[in-house]
Scaffold this motif. Structure first.
Motif, mmCIF file in Angstrom:
data_model
loop_
_atom_site.group_PDB
_atom_site.id
_atom_site.type_symbol
_atom_site.label_atom_id
_atom_site.label_comp_id
_atom_site.label_asym_id
_atom_site.label_seq_id
_atom_site.Cartn_x
_atom_site.Cartn_y
_atom_site.Cartn_z
ATOM 1 N N MET A 171 15.337 25.675 35.191
ATOM 2 C CA MET A 171 16.745 25.577 34.880
ATOM 3 C C MET A 171 17.426 24.770 35.993
ATOM 4 N N ALA A 172 18.224 23.821 35.609
ATOM 5 C CA ALA A 172 18.871 22.927 36.568
ATOM 6 C C ALA A 172 19.992 23.594 37.350
ATOM 7 N N ASN A 173 20.722 24.519 36.740
ATOM 8 C CA ASN A 173 21.852 25.177 37.385
ATOM 9 C C ASN A 173 21.732 26.686 37.248
ATOM 10 N N THR A 174 22.520 27.390 38.022
ATOM 11 C CA THR A 174 22.588 28.841 37.914
ATOM 12 C C THR A 174 23.972 29.201 37.403
ATOM 13 N N TYR A 175 24.010 30.065 36.408
ATOM 14 C CA TYR A 175 25.269 30.489 35.815
ATOM 15 C C TYR A 175 25.354 32.013 35.886
ATOM 16 N N SER A 176 26.540 32.494 36.168
ATOM 17 C CA SER A 176 26.709 33.946 36.225
ATOM 18 C C SER A 176 28.132 34.314 35.840
ATOM 19 N N GLN A 177 28.275 35.562 35.456
ATOM 20 C CA GLN A 177 29.582 36.129 35.146
ATOM 21 C C GLN A 177 29.538 37.574 35.639
ATOM 22 N N LEU A 178 29.994 37.786 36.861
ATOM 23 C CA LEU A 178 29.893 39.085 37.499
ATOM 24 C C LEU A 178 31.270 39.541 37.962
ATOM 25 N N TYR A 179 31.599 40.780 37.661
ATOM 26 C CA TYR A 179 32.883 41.353 38.040
ATOM 27 C C TYR A 179 32.637 42.618 38.854
ATOM 28 N N ILE A 180 33.227 42.665 40.035
ATOM 29 C CA ILE A 180 33.012 43.777 40.955
ATOM 30 C C ILE A 180 34.360 44.350 41.411
ATOM 31 N N GLN A 181 34.459 45.679 41.369
ATOM 32 C CA GLN A 181 35.613 46.359 41.951
ATOM 33 C C GLN A 181 35.160 46.982 43.273
ATOM 34 N N LEU A 182 35.870 46.657 44.328
ATOM 35 C CA LEU A 182 35.616 47.228 45.643
ATOM 36 C C LEU A 182 36.678 48.283 45.924
ATOM 37 N N VAL A 183 36.275 49.379 46.525
ATOM 38 C CA VAL A 183 37.209 50.433 46.901
ATOM 39 C C VAL A 183 36.856 50.873 48.313
ATOM 40 N N PHE A 184 37.853 50.881 49.193
ATOM 41 C CA PHE A 184 37.643 51.452 50.519
ATOM 42 C C PHE A 184 38.957 51.972 51.066
ATOM 43 N N ALA A 185 38.847 52.775 52.112
ATOM 44 C CA ALA A 185 40.003 53.511 52.622
ATOM 45 C C ALA A 185 40.371 53.084 54.034
ATOM 46 N N VAL A 186 41.569 53.468 54.402
ATOM 47 C CA VAL A 186 42.022 53.326 55.780
ATOM 48 C C VAL A 186 41.267 54.370 56.604
ATOM 49 N N GLN A 187 40.927 54.014 57.841
ATOM 50 C CA GLN A 187 40.195 54.919 58.711
ATOM 51 C C GLN A 187 40.901 56.264 58.812
ATOM 52 N N GLY A 188 40.121 57.333 58.627
ATOM 53 C CA GLY A 188 40.676 58.683 58.688
ATOM 54 C C GLY A 188 41.531 59.037 57.488
ATOM 55 N N ARG A 189 41.515 58.149 56.488
ATOM 56 C CA ARG A 189 42.339 58.324 55.280
ATOM 57 C C ARG A 189 43.809 58.464 55.619
ATOM 58 N N GLU A 190 44.207 57.843 56.720
ATOM 59 C CA GLU A 190 45.614 57.873 57.098
ATOM 60 C C GLU A 190 46.405 56.920 56.216
ATOM 61 N N SER A 191 47.632 57.259 55.945
ATOM 62 C CA SER A 191 48.501 56.466 55.083
ATOM 63 C C SER A 191 49.213 55.399 55.910
ATOM 64 N N LEU A 192 48.505 54.308 56.203
ATOM 65 C CA LEU A 192 49.026 53.285 57.109
ATOM 66 C C LEU A 192 49.367 51.962 56.439
ATOM 67 N N VAL A 193 48.979 51.763 55.190
ATOM 68 C CA VAL A 193 49.337 50.516 54.504
ATOM 69 C C VAL A 193 50.799 50.652 54.092
ATOM 70 N N ARG A 194 51.638 49.943 54.794
ATOM 71 C CA ARG A 194 53.081 50.076 54.587
ATOM 72 C C ARG A 194 53.557 49.223 53.418
ATOM 73 N N LYS A 195 54.468 49.780 52.678
ATOM 74 C CA LYS A 195 55.005 49.100 51.507
ATOM 75 C C LYS A 195 55.641 47.760 51.868
ATOM 76 N N ILE A 196 56.267 47.677 53.030
ATOM 77 C CA ILE A 196 56.983 46.452 53.406
ATOM 78 C C ILE A 196 56.043 45.275 53.677
ATOM 79 N N TRP A 197 54.756 45.532 53.973
ATOM 80 C CA TRP A 197 53.849 44.415 54.201
ATOM 81 C C TRP A 197 52.608 44.415 53.330
ATOM 82 N N LYS A 198 52.542 45.311 52.346
ATOM 83 C CA LYS A 198 51.331 45.377 51.524
ATOM 84 C C LYS A 198 51.121 44.111 50.702
ATOM 85 N N ASP A 199 52.183 43.508 50.150
ATOM 86 C CA ASP A 199 52.015 42.292 49.347
ATOM 87 C C ASP A 199 51.450 41.150 50.186
ATOM 88 N N GLU A 200 51.923 41.031 51.420
ATOM 89 C CA GLU A 200 51.400 39.988 52.305
ATOM 90 C C GLU A 200 49.941 40.270 52.673
#
Length: 158
Positions: free
Chosen positions: A1-30
């Motif tokens: 085969m001359a080329n490689t083709y793929s269609q892969l979809y992955i969801q990644l999930v991870f947490a803030v260290q210690g599960r602390e609530s540190l992702v602030r709303k004011i900068w989450k979009d950035e």
């Protein structure tokens, strides 16, 4: 085969260290935009990025020439440095480890909708409930000793 083709979809999930609530709303979009740039620079396609103050969901069109652990490490390391430099938040770190779940093309729209509706979803289900359901639904064996350190999610406006 001359080329490689793929269609892969992955969801990644991870947490803030210690599960602390540190992702602030004011900068989450950035933060999410910055992470999207990392994904693009690694020849993958960001489809949805969203989360809560204590964890994040990232859904990508995955390029199999890229190391998934390497991509996650770059996302975590670079976004940590970005937040510390831009917002002087010296206490922020992502927790070690992550989860990766694969999906078929027929599930893409539903996964995007699920990720983009995290705030309303978490009014009904805790992160622990959500995460354990994902592990169970995907038939992933796990050891309770190595799951996240679950703490109460605090207000977005910290």
């Amino acid at each position: 085969m001359a080329n490689t083709y793929s269609q892969l979809y992955i969801q990644l999930v991870f947490a803030v260290q210690g599960r602390e609530s540190l992702v602030r709303k004011i900068w989450k979009d950035e933060l999410y935009s910055y992470i999207g740039g990392i994904i693009i620079n690694n020849q993958c396609k960001p489809l949805a990025i969203n989360g809560m103050p204590d964890h994040i969901h990232i859904f990508i069109g995955y390029n199999p020439t890229v190391s998934l652990p390497g991509l996650v490490e770059e996302i975590k390391t670079s976004s940590n440095k970005f937040l510390k430099a831009k917002y002087k938040t010296s206490v922020f770190n992502w927790q070690r480890g992550y989860s990766a779940f694969s999906y078929s093309r027929s599930h893409v729209d539903a996964v995007i909708k699920y990720i983009m509706n995290q705030e309303s979803h978490h009014q009904k289900h805790t992160f622990k409930e959500e995460y354990l359901k994902m592990l169970t639904d995907f038939e992933i064996e796990y050891n309770d000793n190595y799951l996240f350190d679950f703490q109460t999610i605090s207000n977005w406006d910290i």
